[in-house]
Motif scaffolding. Structure first.
Motif, short mmCIF file in Angstrom:
data_model
loop_
_atom_site.label_atom_id
_atom_site.label_comp_id
_atom_site.label_asym_id
_atom_site.label_seq_id
_atom_site.Cartn_x
_atom_site.Cartn_y
_atom_site.Cartn_z
N HIS A 120 21.87 2.70 -1.88
CA HIS A 120 22.02 1.45 -2.63
C HIS A 120 21.61 1.58 -4.10
O HIS A 120 22.01 0.75 -4.92
CB HIS A 120 21.18 0.35 -1.98
N GLY A 121 20.83 2.59 -4.42
CA GLY A 121 20.37 2.76 -5.78
C GLY A 121 18.94 2.30 -5.94
O GLY A 121 18.37 1.61 -5.08
N PRO A 122 18.29 2.66 -7.06
CA PRO A 122 16.90 2.26 -7.30
C PRO A 122 16.73 0.76 -7.18
O PRO A 122 17.57 -0.02 -7.62
CB PRO A 122 16.65 2.73 -8.75
N GLY A 123 15.60 0.34 -6.58
CA GLY A 123 15.48 -1.04 -6.15
C GLY A 123 14.69 -1.98 -7.02
O GLY A 123 14.58 -3.17 -6.70
N SER A 124 14.13 -1.51 -8.15
CA SER A 124 13.22 -2.39 -8.89
C SER A 124 13.94 -3.62 -9.45
O SER A 124 13.39 -4.73 -9.44
CB SER A 124 12.54 -1.62 -10.02
N ALA A 125 15.17 -3.46 -9.93
CA ALA A 125 15.91 -4.61 -10.47
C ALA A 125 16.29 -5.58 -9.36
O ALA A 125 16.30 -6.80 -9.58
CB ALA A 125 17.15 -4.14 -11.23
N HIS A 126 16.58 -5.05 -8.18
CA HIS A 126 16.89 -5.94 -7.06
C HIS A 126 15.64 -6.71 -6.62
O HIS A 126 15.73 -7.90 -6.27
CB HIS A 126 17.43 -5.12 -5.89
N ARG A 127 14.51 -6.06 -6.68
CA ARG A 127 13.25 -6.75 -6.37
C ARG A 127 13.02 -7.89 -7.36
O ARG A 127 12.60 -8.99 -6.98
CB ARG A 127 12.10 -5.75 -6.42
N ASP A 128 13.35 -7.64 -8.62
CA ASP A 128 13.23 -8.70 -9.62
C ASP A 128 14.20 -9.84 -9.31
O ASP A 128 13.84 -11.03 -9.45
CB ASP A 128 13.52 -8.15 -11.02
N TRP A 129 15.42 -9.48 -8.89
CA TRP A 129 16.39 -10.52 -8.54
C TRP A 129 15.87 -11.37 -7.39
O TRP A 129 16.04 -12.60 -7.38
CB TRP A 129 17.72 -9.86 -8.14
N ALA A 130 15.22 -10.72 -6.40
CA ALA A 130 14.75 -11.45 -5.22
C ALA A 130 13.69 -12.48 -5.57
O ALA A 130 13.50 -13.47 -4.84
CB ALA A 130 14.19 -10.45 -4.20
N ALA A 131 13.02 -12.30 -6.71
CA ALA A 131 11.96 -13.24 -7.08
C ALA A 131 12.51 -14.60 -7.49
O ALA A 131 11.91 -15.64 -7.21
CB ALA A 131 11.13 -12.65 -8.22
N ASP A 132 13.69 -14.61 -8.15
CA ASP A 132 14.22 -15.91 -8.61
C ASP A 132 15.70 -16.11 -8.27
O ASP A 132 16.26 -17.18 -8.53
CB ASP A 132 14.01 -16.06 -10.12
N ARG A 133 16.33 -15.10 -7.70
CA ARG A 133 17.74 -15.16 -7.29
C ARG A 133 18.69 -15.45 -8.46
O ARG A 133 19.79 -15.95 -8.25
CB ARG A 133 17.96 -16.20 -6.18
N LYS A 134 18.29 -15.10 -9.66
CA LYS A 134 19.18 -15.25 -10.79
C LYS A 134 20.02 -13.98 -10.95
O LYS A 134 19.47 -12.87 -10.92
CB LYS A 134 18.38 -15.49 -12.08
N PRO A 135 21.35 -14.11 -11.11
CA PRO A 135 22.20 -12.91 -11.21
C PRO A 135 21.74 -11.98 -12.33
O PRO A 135 21.39 -12.42 -13.43
CB PRO A 135 23.58 -13.49 -11.51
N ILE A 136 21.73 -10.69 -12.02
CA ILE A 136 21.37 -9.67 -13.01
C ILE A 136 22.56 -9.46 -13.94
O ILE A 136 23.71 -9.37 -13.49
CB ILE A 136 21.00 -8.35 -12.31
N THR A 137 22.31 -9.35 -15.23
CA THR A 137 23.40 -9.16 -16.20
C THR A 137 23.23 -7.88 -17.00
O THR A 137 23.86 -7.72 -18.04
CB THR A 137 23.45 -10.37 -17.15
N LEU A 138 22.41 -6.96 -16.55
CA LEU A 138 22.20 -5.71 -17.28
C LEU A 138 23.37 -4.76 -17.07
O LEU A 138 23.94 -4.69 -15.99
CB LEU A 138 20.90 -5.05 -16.81
N PRO A 139 23.74 -3.97 -18.11
CA PRO A 139 24.84 -3.01 -17.98
C PRO A 139 24.56 -2.00 -16.87
O PRO A 139 23.43 -1.52 -16.71
CB PRO A 139 24.89 -2.33 -19.34
N GLY A 140 25.59 -1.66 -16.09
CA GLY A 140 25.46 -0.66 -15.04
C GLY A 140 24.93 -1.18 -13.73
O GLY A 140 24.80 -0.41 -12.77
N LEU A 141 24.59 -2.47 -13.66
CA LEU A 141 24.06 -3.05 -12.43
C LEU A 141 24.96 -4.19 -11.96
O LEU A 141 25.59 -4.87 -12.77
CB LEU A 141 22.65 -3.60 -12.64
N ASP A 142 25.02 -4.38 -10.64
CA ASP A 142 25.75 -5.54 -10.15
C ASP A 142 24.84 -6.78 -10.26
O ASP A 142 23.70 -6.70 -10.73
CB ASP A 142 26.29 -5.32 -8.74
N ALA A 143 25.34 -7.89 -9.80
CA ALA A 143 24.59 -9.15 -9.96
C ALA A 143 23.28 -9.16 -9.20
O ALA A 143 22.38 -9.95 -9.49
CB ALA A 143 25.46 -10.33 -9.51
#
Length: 645
Positions: free
Chosen positions: A196-219
């Motif tokens: 699935h790839g490194p998980g730190s950004a997904h962990r951040d997403w899980a905190a507030d469920r706001k879509p991620i908008t950083l280049p190279g990452l999905d929502a």
């Protein structure tokens, strides 16, 4: 030797660092939210692909057991300090090793020994889980410790050859100056983040469920898109489940397109039968790419549970998910009919002959006890065996019969079959015997859009030894093919073109969107012999640097130094060429082709006496080798040898 190695190292520049990806956080953190998936994964072949030794992970018997054979004697033991092996080699040397870590869980289990700080080697004496006994992986080999294929040699090195597919976030970190490793990994074993790839950004997403908008990452914060589609997931699995050459220093970020990270092995004679059936340990991707299932959009996860790493159903049930009167709306072209019945397979219900896989996924046994299925899902063609020399499913089971008998039986069962037409295997078989005579047929295959891309690319590969200017011209249109595999294979044929034509045809591909193609073009334009416009020259430098960095990640491979040596000769840097071949035989003294070049270059650069010393060293490592003996006789007789290229 220090001067020789310096010549090699000056060829490489440090790679530019991309934007920092998310950090790895470990499977334990993933499990806090994804418990069902984590529980399924823990006992899977992925979860147990590489573990530390413990009572829970070691299934082999280390309680005073022994093994003797293949020139090796081993005593296995266990105490409070861990698991141990006392190894006596065929030269009489004895050494005690501690088990560093464990590879796999079934049907065999291997063990790693640390033979130098940070350097891990996979031991050739392994544990048969079913028979509960030790055995040697290569029962027909007896190798001294100095042999490159010995378990202590470069081809059994874990850091270089295996770890990237058994670890998460692995970086090899080989130092060619000291020939040592400082490898690291985020997690041993194939953890959640390996796919699935490194998980730190997904962990951040899980905190507030706001879509991620950083280049190279999905929502959701992943480098491997959560909803990546069938092809994305096939390529992700293929990174490890394929016979290939890696471009990077370790794991590419999950989600990296396959052909930006690897050079897939084609259907070559040493790896596959002429009709594409598996021969050597080819894993699954090269087979799957040949299949109609892949062409129709089937992916690995249609049949395999990605967390348990097991089939979604037992026996024929996994096939009749789709191949049944009900079909599967996801694949509307399926014929809606009964397949799991004697009316289709003509064998007794419940027998081995009634199992779909035994006719359509014939298994080969590797590592003595590991049975692996051919994933090309082919229809048996015993009618082609006489032309292809390849085995057939029928006589794999009916060993008392021959392919002619099987072909007649199938024709009687399926008199109106549309599956007995032309097959690429007959052309490939001819090409392996007579490439020149098969050129026209190979060209037709390469241009046939109904063939699998891997088949088309292999057809181009098989043309190389007989290619001429006309061949280069006839295949130049394929340089613009949709398939990167086909484009890269077509590039190789341009070496038969005149230099100005080769430059004209290939220079645009140094800006190809796919790394595989860019690097293939760079290899054929090492010495373009033309003054290029600045923009084209910059593209060529970029592609060449990319290839150079790729080679720099494999300086622990003897075969890399053969490439470097040959490349140096093309560039007329004979000292660097000699250095490359010297490093190849330092890593593997059995590389006779490298020794031959060393002898010729020593003679050309330093005279007959230097050549005689070199051939003496070569024969000491490879006694009785006819090619080297012939060179020695020529040097002793003073007749000289043909000059080095």
């Amino acid at each position: 030797m220090k001067f020789a190695l310096a010549l090699i190292l000056t060829f490489f520049a440090a790679a530019a660092h991309a934007d920092e990806p998310p950090a790895y956080i470990g499977s334990a953190q993933c499990a806090t939210c994804h418990a069902p998936e984590a529980d399924a994964w823990k006992g899977s072949d992925h979860g147990l692909a590489w573990t530390l030794p413990s009572d829970q992970t070691v299934v082999a018997d280390f309680d005073g057991t022994t093994f003797s054979g293949n020139g090796t004697a081993v005593q296995f033991s266990k105490d409070d300090a861990g698991y141990h092996a006392k190894v006596t080699e065929m030269d009489g040397s004895v050494k005690d090793y501690n088990v560093h870590s464990v590879i796999g869980i079934r049907p065999l289990q291997q063990f790693l020994f640390e033979t130098a700080p940070g350097k891990l080697q996979s031991f050739d004496v392994v544990w048969d889980v079913d028979k509960k006994e030790w055995y040697h992986l290569y029962p027909d080999s007896v190798l001294p410790p100095r042999d490159g294929l010995h378990w202590t040699g470069p081809y059994k090195n874990w850091n270089a050859r295996c770890a990237e597919c058994h670890a998460t976030g692995f970086e090899k970190n080989y130092d060619p100056k000291t020939r040592s490793y400082q490898s690291t990994q985020a997690e041993i074993g194939v953890g959640c983040e390996a796919c699935h790839g490194p998980g730190s950004a997904h962990r951040d997403w899980a905190a507030d469920r706001k879509p991620i908008t950083l280049p190279g990452l999905d929502a959701y914060g992943f480098t491997m898109p959560t909803r990546g589609g069938a092809e994305k997931w096939v390529q992700q699995c293929a990174g490890c489940h394929s016979r290939r050459e890696a471009f990077g220093d370790g794991n590419p970020l999950p989600g990296t397109p396959y052909h930006d990270a690897y050079r897939l092995s084609l259907l070559t004679p040493e790896l596959y039968h002429s009709d594409g059936q598996i021969l050597q340990e080819d894993y699954e991707y090269g087979s799957f790419l040949q299949s109609k299932m892949y062409a129709k959009g089937v992916s690995c996860v249609n049949c395999h549970d990605p967390h348990e790493a097991k089939l979604k159903a037992e026996g024929n049930a996994v096939c009749v998910q789709c191949h049944s009167p009900a079909g599967n709306p996801e694949f509307p072209s399926l014929p809606l009919k009964e397949f799991d019945s004697a009316a289709h397979h003509f064998h007794k219900e419940g027998s081995a002959g009634a199992e779909c896989k035994n006719c359509h996924m014939v298994e080969q046994t590797y590592m003595v006890t590991d049975e692996r299925a051919d994933h090309s899902f082919r229809i048996p063609r015993p009618d082609l065996s006489a032309q292809t020399g390849a085995p057939d499913a029928c006589t794999t089971c009916h060993k008392d019969q021959n392919p002619e008998w099987a072909a007649k039986q199938i024709e009687a069962w399926y008199p109106d079959s549309t599956h007995r037409g032309p097959h690429f295997g007959t052309t490939f078989a001819q090409a392996r015997r007579n490439p020149q005579g098969a050129l026209a047929s190979l060209l037709a295959l390469a241009k046939d859009q109904d063939q699998a891309d891997l088949v088309r690319a292999t057809a181009l590969y098989l043309m190389q030894s007989a290619a001429d200017e006309e061949t280069a011209d006839q295949t130049s249109a394929l340089l613009a093919d949709d398939s990167p595999l086909v484009r890269a294979s077509a590039v190789r044929l341009q070496r038969a073109a005149q230099p100005p034509v080769r430059v004209q045809n290939l220079i645009g591909l140094t800006s190809d969107p796919v790394a595989l193609v860019r690097m293939a073009a760079a290899q054929e334009l090492i010495a373009p012999g033309a003054i290029l416009p600045p923009k084209m020259a910059a593209a060529l430098r970029g592609a060449f640097d990319e290839w150079r960095r790729s080679l720099g990640n494999r300086l622990d491979f003897p075969e890399t130094h053969l490439v470097l040596g040959g490349m140096a000769l093309v560039m007329r840097n004979y000292q660097a060429g000699l250095a490359g071949f010297r490093e190849a035989v330092t890593l593997d003294p059995q590389r006779v082709e490298a020794w031959s070049m060393i002898v010729r270059l020593e003679q050309a650069l330093n005279g007959d006496e230097a050549a005689r010393q070199a051939v003496g060293q070569a024969l000491q490592a490879n006694p009785g080798t006819p090619e080297l003996l012939s060179m020695q006789i020529e040097l002793q007789g003073g007749s000289g040898m043909p000059p080095a290229p």
